[in-house]
Design a protein around this motif. Sequence first.
Motif, PDB file in Angstrom:
ATOM      1  N   ASP A  99       0.808  -1.218   0.000  1.00  0.00           N
ATOM      2  CA  ASP A  99       0.000   0.000   0.000  1.00  0.00           C
ATOM      3  C   ASP A  99       0.845   1.274   0.000  1.00  0.00           C
ATOM      4  OD1 ASP A  99       0.977   0.050   2.578  1.00  0.00           O
ATOM      5  OD2 ASP A  99      -0.965  -0.110   3.561  1.00  0.00           O
ATOM      6  N   GLY A 100       2.156   1.126  -0.048  1.00  0.00           N
ATOM      7  CA  GLY A 100       3.055   2.275  -0.123  1.00  0.00           C
ATOM      8  C   GLY A 100       3.538   2.800   1.216  1.00  0.00           C
ATOM      9  N   LYS A 101       3.025   2.265   2.319  1.00  0.00           N
ATOM     10  CA  LYS A 101       3.464   2.719   3.640  1.00  0.00           C
ATOM     11  C   LYS A 101       4.839   2.152   3.956  1.00  0.00           C
ATOM     12  CE  LYS A 101      -1.086   3.194   5.712  1.00  0.00           C
ATOM     13  NZ  LYS A 101      -1.971   2.727   6.786  1.00  0.00           N
ATOM     14  N   GLN A 102       5.660   2.984   4.593  1.00  0.00           N
ATOM     15  CA  GLN A 102       6.988   2.530   4.984  1.00  0.00           C
ATOM     16  C   GLN A 102       6.873   1.538   6.129  1.00  0.00           C
ATOM     17  OE1 GLN A 102       9.966   5.543   5.624  1.00  0.00           O
ATOM     18  NE2 GLN A 102      11.259   4.145   6.776  1.00  0.00           N
ATOM     19  N   ALA A 103       7.529   0.385   5.982  1.00  0.00           N
ATOM     20  CA  ALA A 103       7.494  -0.662   6.999  1.00  0.00           C
ATOM     21  C   ALA A 103       8.852  -0.867   7.651  1.00  0.00           C
ATOM     22  CB  ALA A 103       7.020  -1.972   6.388  1.00  0.00           C
ATOM     23  N   GLY A 104       9.889  -0.251   7.108  1.00  0.00           N
ATOM     24  CA  GLY A 104      11.204  -0.436   7.692  1.00  0.00           C
ATOM     25  C   GLY A 104      12.279   0.208   6.856  1.00  0.00           C
ATOM     26  N   GLU A 105      13.516  -0.087   7.244  1.00  0.00           N
ATOM     27  CA  GLU A 105      14.663   0.440   6.514  1.00  0.00           C
ATOM     28  C   GLU A 105      15.871  -0.428   6.783  1.00  0.00           C
ATOM     29  OE1 GLU A 105      15.719   4.366   7.759  1.00  0.00           O
ATOM     30  OE2 GLU A 105      16.431   3.706   9.706  1.00  0.00           O
ATOM     31  N   GLN A 106      16.833  -0.291   5.910  1.00  0.00           N
ATOM     32  CA  GLN A 106      18.145  -0.903   6.110  1.00  0.00           C
ATOM     33  C   GLN A 106      19.181   0.166   5.800  1.00  0.00           C
ATOM     34  OE1 GLN A 106      19.071  -4.942   4.894  1.00  0.00           O
ATOM     35  NE2 GLN A 106      20.872  -4.164   3.844  1.00  0.00           N
ATOM     36  N   VAL A 107      20.075   0.402   6.740  1.00  0.00           N
ATOM     37  CA  VAL A 107      21.146   1.373   6.565  1.00  0.00           C
ATOM     38  C   VAL A 107      22.467   0.617   6.621  1.00  0.00           C
ATOM     39  CG1 VAL A 107      22.253   3.446   7.480  1.00  0.00           C
ATOM     40  CG2 VAL A 107      19.762   3.183   7.654  1.00  0.00           C
ATOM     41  N   VAL A 108      23.284   0.789   5.590  1.00  0.00           N
ATOM     42  CA  VAL A 108      24.577   0.115   5.501  1.00  0.00           C
ATOM     43  C   VAL A 108      25.662   1.179   5.469  1.00  0.00           C
ATOM     44  CG1 VAL A 108      26.025  -1.449   4.155  1.00  0.00           C
ATOM     45  CG2 VAL A 108      23.536  -1.760   4.178  1.00  0.00           C
ATOM     46  N   GLU A 109      26.594   1.101   6.403  1.00  0.00           N
ATOM     47  CA  GLU A 109      27.718   2.035   6.449  1.00  0.00           C
ATOM     48  C   GLU A 109      29.015   1.252   6.309  1.00  0.00           C
ATOM     49  OE1 GLU A 109      27.011   3.856  10.239  1.00  0.00           O
ATOM     50  OE2 GLU A 109      25.895   5.500   9.314  1.00  0.00           O
ATOM     51  N   ARG A 110      29.822   1.660   5.369  1.00  0.00           N
ATOM     52  CA  ARG A 110      31.132   1.031   5.153  1.00  0.00           C
ATOM     53  C   ARG A 110      32.206   2.057   5.484  1.00  0.00           C
ATOM     54  NH1 ARG A 110      28.132  -1.040   0.632  1.00  0.00           N
ATOM     55  NH2 ARG A 110      28.036  -3.303   0.782  1.00  0.00           N
ATOM     56  N   ASP A 111      33.061   1.718   6.433  1.00  0.00           N
ATOM     57  CA  ASP A 111      34.143   2.612   6.838  1.00  0.00           C
ATOM     58  C   ASP A 111      35.378   2.404   5.978  1.00  0.00           C
ATOM     59  OD1 ASP A 111      32.514   3.576   8.841  1.00  0.00           O
ATOM     60  OD2 ASP A 111      33.448   2.395  10.419  1.00  0.00           O
ATOM     61  N   ASP A 112      36.272   3.377   6.043  1.00  0.00           N
ATOM     62  CA  ASP A 112      37.527   3.297   5.295  1.00  0.00           C
ATOM     63  C   ASP A 112      38.364   2.087   5.699  1.00  0.00           C
ATOM     64  OD1 ASP A 112      36.905   5.614   3.940  1.00  0.00           O
ATOM     65  OD2 ASP A 112      38.043   6.904   5.296  1.00  0.00           O
ATOM     66  N   ASP A 113      38.248   1.671   6.961  1.00  0.00           N
ATOM     67  CA  ASP A 113      39.069   0.554   7.448  1.00  0.00           C
ATOM     68  C   ASP A 113      38.445  -0.819   7.177  1.00  0.00           C
ATOM     69  OD1 ASP A 113      36.982   0.535   9.242  1.00  0.00           O
ATOM     70  OD2 ASP A 113      38.238   0.687  11.036  1.00  0.00           O
ATOM     71  N   GLY A 114      37.310  -0.861   6.437  1.00  0.00           N
ATOM     72  CA  GLY A 114      36.707  -2.128   6.058  1.00  0.00           C
ATOM     73  C   GLY A 114      35.578  -2.604   6.956  1.00  0.00           C
ATOM     74  N   LEU A 115      35.333  -1.887   8.049  1.00  0.00           N
ATOM     75  CA  LEU A 115      34.243  -2.260   8.945  1.00  0.00           C
ATOM     76  C   LEU A 115      32.911  -1.901   8.283  1.00  0.00           C
ATOM     77  CD1 LEU A 115      33.498  -3.348  11.782  1.00  0.00           C
ATOM     78  CD2 LEU A 115      33.369  -0.953  12.492  1.00  0.00           C
ATOM     79  N   VAL A 116      31.965  -2.833   8.316  1.00  0.00           N
ATOM     80  CA  VAL A 116      30.633  -2.611   7.755  1.00  0.00           C
ATOM     81  C   VAL A 116      29.626  -2.715   8.895  1.00  0.00           C
ATOM     82  CG1 VAL A 116      28.894  -3.413   6.114  1.00  0.00           C
ATOM     83  CG2 VAL A 116      31.317  -3.597   5.543  1.00  0.00           C
ATOM     84  N   ARG A 117      28.764  -1.696   9.009  1.00  0.00           N
ATOM     85  CA  ARG A 117      27.701  -1.695  10.011  1.00  0.00           C
ATOM     86  C   ARG A 117      26.364  -1.675   9.286  1.00  0.00           C
ATOM     87  NH1 ARG A 117      31.241   1.984  11.724  1.00  0.00           N
ATOM     88  NH2 ARG A 117      29.936   3.743  11.173  1.00  0.00           N
ATOM     89  N   VAL A 118      25.451  -2.524   9.733  1.00  0.00           N
ATOM     90  CA  VAL A 118      24.133  -2.625   9.104  1.00  0.00           C
ATOM     91  C   VAL A 118      23.071  -2.504  10.188  1.00  0.00           C
ATOM     92  CG1 VAL A 118      22.571  -4.055   7.729  1.00  0.00           C
ATOM     93  CG2 VAL A 118      25.043  -4.191   7.349  1.00  0.00           C
ATOM     94  N   ARG A 119      22.094  -1.632   9.946  1.00  0.00           N
ATOM     95  CA  ARG A 119      20.923  -1.524  10.826  1.00  0.00           C
ATOM     96  C   ARG A 119      19.715  -1.907   9.995  1.00  0.00           C
ATOM     97  NH1 ARG A 119      16.767   1.654  12.543  1.00  0.00           N
ATOM     98  NH2 ARG A 119      16.374   1.656  14.777  1.00  0.00           N
ATOM     99  N   PHE A 120      18.970  -2.908  10.448  1.00  0.00           N
ATOM    100  CA  PHE A 120      17.806  -3.402   9.717  1.00  0.00           C
ATOM    101  C   PHE A 120      16.595  -3.392  10.632  1.00  0.00           C
ATOM    102  CE2 PHE A 120      14.948  -6.899   8.568  1.00  0.00           C
ATOM    103  CZ  PHE A 120      14.648  -6.548   7.266  1.00  0.00           C
ATOM    104  N   VAL A 121      15.518  -2.757  10.184  1.00  0.00           N
ATOM    105  CA  VAL A 121      14.266  -2.702  10.926  1.00  0.00           C
ATOM    106  C   VAL A 121      13.135  -2.997   9.950  1.00  0.00           C
ATOM    107  CG1 VAL A 121      12.696  -1.250  12.261  1.00  0.00           C
ATOM    108  CG2 VAL A 121      15.158  -0.940  12.496  1.00  0.00           C
ATOM    109  N   PHE A 122      12.242  -3.902  10.356  1.00  0.00           N
ATOM    110  CA  PHE A 122      11.038  -4.168   9.560  1.00  0.00           C
ATOM    111  C   PHE A 122       9.900  -4.440  10.528  1.00  0.00           C
ATOM    112  CE2 PHE A 122       7.974  -7.018   7.582  1.00  0.00           C
ATOM    113  CZ  PHE A 122       7.658  -6.292   6.445  1.00  0.00           C
ATOM    114  N   LYS A 123       8.827  -3.689  10.402  1.00  0.00           N
ATOM    115  CA  LYS A 123       7.678  -3.840  11.288  1.00  0.00           C
ATOM    116  C   LYS A 123       6.416  -4.060  10.466  1.00  0.00           C
ATOM    117  CE  LYS A 123       9.938  -3.014  15.061  1.00  0.00           C
ATOM    118  NZ  LYS A 123      10.133  -4.005  16.071  1.00  0.00           N
ATOM    119  N   ASP A 124       5.673  -5.089  10.840  1.00  0.00           N
ATOM    120  CA  ASP A 124       4.358  -5.353  10.262  1.00  0.00           C
ATOM    121  C   ASP A 124       3.405  -5.499  11.443  1.00  0.00           C
ATOM    122  OD1 ASP A 124       2.284  -5.951   8.550  1.00  0.00           O
ATOM    123  OD2 ASP A 124       2.899  -8.035   8.248  1.00  0.00           O
TER     124      ASP A 124
END
Length: 85
Positions: free
Chosen positions: A32-57
């Motif tokens: 229906d077009g409503k936002q149910a969540g997000e995923q944010v991916v951050e990659r640092d210069d030193d190779g560390l990757v951080r991921v935040r994932f949220v999904f709500k129904d």
Amino acid sequence: MKQLSLYALALLLLAASANAAERLRYVITMADGKQAGEQVVERDDDGLVRVRFVFKDNGRGPELEEQFRLGSDGTFSEYAVRGTM
């Protein structure tokens, strides 16, 4: 020679951008077009990757924070995740 220089410049820019910190955000929507969540991916210069994932129904769903680093062979050298499922 000019074509070779452009190719070398393209490779240089690609290599530089591969080492730059990067942040990507994906929005998850329902049919229906409503936002149910997000995923944010951050990659640092030193190779560390951080991921935040949220999904709500209906108020339920996972909220995860993950971080990892890959070794030279492409496997995890570090991995941690916390949150709720």
